[in-house]
Write an enzyme that holds these catalytic residues in place. Structure first.
Site, PDB file in Angstrom:
ATOM      1  CG  ASP A  63      -1.700   1.322   1.166  1.00  0.00           C
ATOM      2  OD1 ASP A  63      -2.694   1.459   0.384  1.00  0.00           O
ATOM      3  OD2 ASP A  63      -1.637   2.021   2.574  1.00  0.00           O
ATOM      4  CD  GLU A 135      -3.309  -1.856  -1.237  1.00  0.00           C
ATOM      5  OE1 GLU A 135      -3.474  -0.846  -1.298  1.00  0.00           O
ATOM      6  OE2 GLU A 135      -3.762  -2.664  -0.328  1.00  0.00           O
TER       7      GLU A 135
END
Length: 245
Positions: A63, A135
């Site tokens: 992220d 992610e």
């Protein structure tokens, strides 16, 4: 410690489920990157429903890496765009919808490793699970090869999305687009309502409905927050409104 035998937590994976060599090869070609440590990719594709280790730590790392890489990409690509628009545009490219789109194109749904219950409930198609895995994969590439390499992969993945951008829509999220579209046609604003909330408190999934009575449009969206679910429902409603009206 030999990294190829360990996960990012430094613990040998005990999961019985493994990626097939053929699937690994095809995925690497689509991704444009071949993992030197297949176990790291396996961890990135392992949902927490299979226990520990899983991809949650890699998702956390990915992220941050993704936000940095996309920020740099947009900064270099759109030299005249002000900070506010860059921020909103970045949000559109790192949200669940965008990550789900990337994950689907890579076929992650067919590779994700899930517990039996999660798979039977359709987890391999759930946007939140696929977005999180995307992610985690980014985090795994960064961990293995550093920022320069993962940045190259991210740029290649996002180029097609950037090329599809309508300059008039820069920085606008689906709810804003829908609101402006309806206002331009003097139609009442959409109504949002939560249909269902499921899952544990720390991992809830929201199902939201968007209704535009005057256009007879009713769409739904799913997300790990009410806002994300509303954005997904608004995106679908906007597409229908533009086509029909």
């Amino acid at each position: 410690m030999t990294r190829s035998k360990f996960t990012s937590q430094g613990i040998k994976s005990k999961h019985a489920k493994k990626l097939k060599k053929q699937d690994y090869t095809v995925f690497s070609q689509k991704l444009g990157y071949t993992f030197k440590q297949p176990d790291l990719l396996q961890e990135a594709l392992t949902h927490r429903s299979l226990g520990f280790p899983n991809n949650e730590r890699l998702e956390f790392l990915g992220d941050s890496v993704l936000n940095c890489a996309v920020s740099t990409l947009l900064f270099k690509r759109f030299l005249l765009l002000p900070e506010g628009d860059l921020t909103r545009l970045r949000a559109n490219f790192v949200n669940q919808d965008a990550l789900h789109q990337l994950a689907s194109a890579l076929g992650i749904g067919e590779l994700i490793l899930l517990g039996d219950g999660e798979r039977k409930s359709g987890g391999h198609q759930r946007p939140s699970i696929l977005a999180n895995a995307m992610e985690a994969i980014i985090g795994a590439i960064y961990l293995e090869s550093g920022f320069e390499k993962v940045d190259q992969v991210i740029v290649a993945l996002y180029d097609p999305l950037l090329n599809q951008l309508d300059p008039d829509l820069f920085g606008k999220d689906p709810k804003t687009l829908l609101q402006e579209y309806l206002q331009s046609r003097k139609v009442d604003l959409p109504e949002y309502s939560t249909l269902l909330t499921r899952g544990d408190a720390h991992a809830q999934v929201f199902h939201v409905e968007c209704v535009i009575p005057e256009f007879a449009i009713r769409t739904s969206g799913e997300g790990t927050s009410r806002r994300r679910a509303e954005q997904e429902a608004a995106r679908r409603a906007y597409k229908l409104a533009v086509v029909r009206h």
